[in-house]
Design a protein around this motif. Structure first.
Motif, PDB file in Angstrom:
ATOM      1  N   TYR A  19      25.298  -2.981 -14.134  1.00 36.74           N
ATOM      2  CA  TYR A  19      25.194  -2.218 -12.906  1.00 36.74           C
ATOM      3  C   TYR A  19      25.973  -2.775 -11.722  1.00 36.74           C
ATOM      4  O   TYR A  19      26.192  -2.072 -10.740  1.00 36.74           O
ATOM      5  CB  TYR A  19      23.707  -2.051 -12.508  1.00 36.74           C
ATOM      6  N   MET A  20      26.365  -4.027 -11.791  1.00 36.54           N
ATOM      7  CA  MET A  20      27.107  -4.666 -10.693  1.00 36.54           C
ATOM      8  C   MET A  20      28.219  -5.541 -11.270  1.00 36.54           C
ATOM      9  O   MET A  20      28.201  -6.761 -11.094  1.00 36.54           O
ATOM     10  CB  MET A  20      26.141  -5.496  -9.846  1.00 36.54           C
ATOM     11  N   THR A  48      21.326 -11.003  -5.881  1.00 42.41           N
ATOM     12  CA  THR A  48      22.384 -10.015  -6.084  1.00 42.41           C
ATOM     13  C   THR A  48      21.793  -8.720  -6.625  1.00 42.41           C
ATOM     14  O   THR A  48      22.203  -7.622  -6.221  1.00 42.41           O
ATOM     15  CB  THR A  48      23.458 -10.551  -7.050  1.00 42.41           C
ATOM     16  N   TYR A  49      20.821  -8.830  -7.511  1.00 44.70           N
ATOM     17  CA  TYR A  49      20.206  -7.638  -8.089  1.00 44.70           C
ATOM     18  C   TYR A  49      19.298  -6.913  -7.084  1.00 44.70           C
ATOM     19  O   TYR A  49      18.958  -5.764  -7.281  1.00 44.70           O
ATOM     20  CB  TYR A  49      19.434  -7.987  -9.366  1.00 44.70           C
ATOM     21  N   LEU A  81      18.459 -10.436 -17.010  1.00 43.88           N
ATOM     22  CA  LEU A  81      18.967 -10.401 -15.645  1.00 43.88           C
ATOM     23  C   LEU A  81      20.490 -10.309 -15.631  1.00 43.88           C
ATOM     24  O   LEU A  81      21.071  -9.459 -14.960  1.00 43.88           O
ATOM     25  CB  LEU A  81      18.492 -11.636 -14.874  1.00 43.88           C
ATOM     26  N   PHE A  82      21.155 -11.168 -16.388  1.00 48.67           N
ATOM     27  CA  PHE A  82      22.614 -11.163 -16.383  1.00 48.67           C
ATOM     28  C   PHE A  82      23.180  -9.916 -17.067  1.00 48.67           C
ATOM     29  O   PHE A  82      24.236  -9.419 -16.662  1.00 48.67           O
ATOM     30  CB  PHE A  82      23.157 -12.457 -16.970  1.00 48.67           C
ATOM     31  N   LEU A 108      21.769  -6.933 -16.892  1.00 47.50           N
ATOM     32  CA  LEU A 108      21.622  -5.900 -15.871  1.00 47.50           C
ATOM     33  C   LEU A 108      22.716  -6.019 -14.817  1.00 47.50           C
ATOM     34  O   LEU A 108      23.292  -5.018 -14.388  1.00 47.50           O
ATOM     35  CB  LEU A 108      20.243  -5.990 -15.216  1.00 47.50           C
ATOM     36  N   LEU A 109      23.008  -7.243 -14.397  1.00 47.74           N
ATOM     37  CA  LEU A 109      24.069  -7.446 -13.411  1.00 47.74           C
ATOM     38  C   LEU A 109      25.421  -7.000 -13.977  1.00 47.74           C
ATOM     39  O   LEU A 109      26.204  -6.354 -13.273  1.00 47.74           O
ATOM     40  CB  LEU A 109      24.141  -8.912 -12.984  1.00 47.74           C
ATOM     41  N   GLU A 110      25.678  -7.348 -15.215  1.00 50.33           N
ATOM     42  CA  GLU A 110      26.943  -6.968 -15.838  1.00 50.33           C
ATOM     43  C   GLU A 110      27.074  -5.443 -15.940  1.00 50.33           C
ATOM     44  O   GLU A 110      28.137  -4.883 -15.709  1.00 50.33           O
ATOM     45  CB  GLU A 110      27.060  -7.591 -17.215  1.00 50.33           C
ATOM     46  N   GLN A 147      20.433 -16.832  -7.149  1.00 51.80           N
ATOM     47  CA  GLN A 147      21.587 -16.058  -6.687  1.00 51.80           C
ATOM     48  C   GLN A 147      21.671 -14.729  -7.440  1.00 51.80           C
ATOM     49  O   GLN A 147      21.914 -13.685  -6.838  1.00 51.80           O
ATOM     50  CB  GLN A 147      22.861 -16.866  -6.883  1.00 51.80           C
ATOM     51  N   ALA A 148      21.457 -14.751  -8.737  1.00 53.05           N
ATOM     52  CA  ALA A 148      21.513 -13.534  -9.545  1.00 53.05           C
ATOM     53  C   ALA A 148      20.390 -12.564  -9.156  1.00 53.05           C
ATOM     54  O   ALA A 148      20.618 -11.356  -9.032  1.00 53.05           O
ATOM     55  CB  ALA A 148      21.423 -13.882 -11.030  1.00 53.05           C
TER      56      ALA A 148
END
Length: 66
Positions: free
Chosen positions: A63-64, A13-14, A56-57, A59-61, A9-10
Motif C-alpha cells: 500500500y505504500m 509510516t502505516y 507489517l512490511f 502491508l507497507l510494500e 518507524q514502519a
C-alpha cells in the motif's frame, strides 16, 4: 528480526501513533498489540515477532511502496 526503532518507524509510516524511541517501551507494545489484534489476531503478543513484522512490511510494500 528488525530492531524496535525500525518497527516503530514502519508502524508510524502505516499510520499508527507511535513515538520512535528505539526501545520496546510501553507505548510500542500497546501499538503492536493494536496492530496484531487487527492483522494477526491469532498471535497477539505486543512484542516484535516474526509474523507481525512480516505482515507489517508486506502491508507497507503493497500500500505504500515508496
Amino acid at each position: 528480526m528488525p530492531n524496535s526503532g525500525l518497527v516503530q518507524q514502519a508502524l508510524k509510516t502505516y499510520g499508527y501513533d507511535v513515538i520512535e524511541t528505539g526501545e520496546l517501551d510501553e507505548q510500542t507494545q500497546s501499538v503492536l498489540h493494536a496492530f496484531q489484534a487487527h492483522f494477526v489476531p491469532w498471535k497477539i503478543t505486543g512484542s516484535v515477532e516474526q509474523q507481525s513484522v512480516a505482515t507489517l512490511f508486506a502491508l507497507l510494500e503493497k500500500y505504500m511502496p515508496d
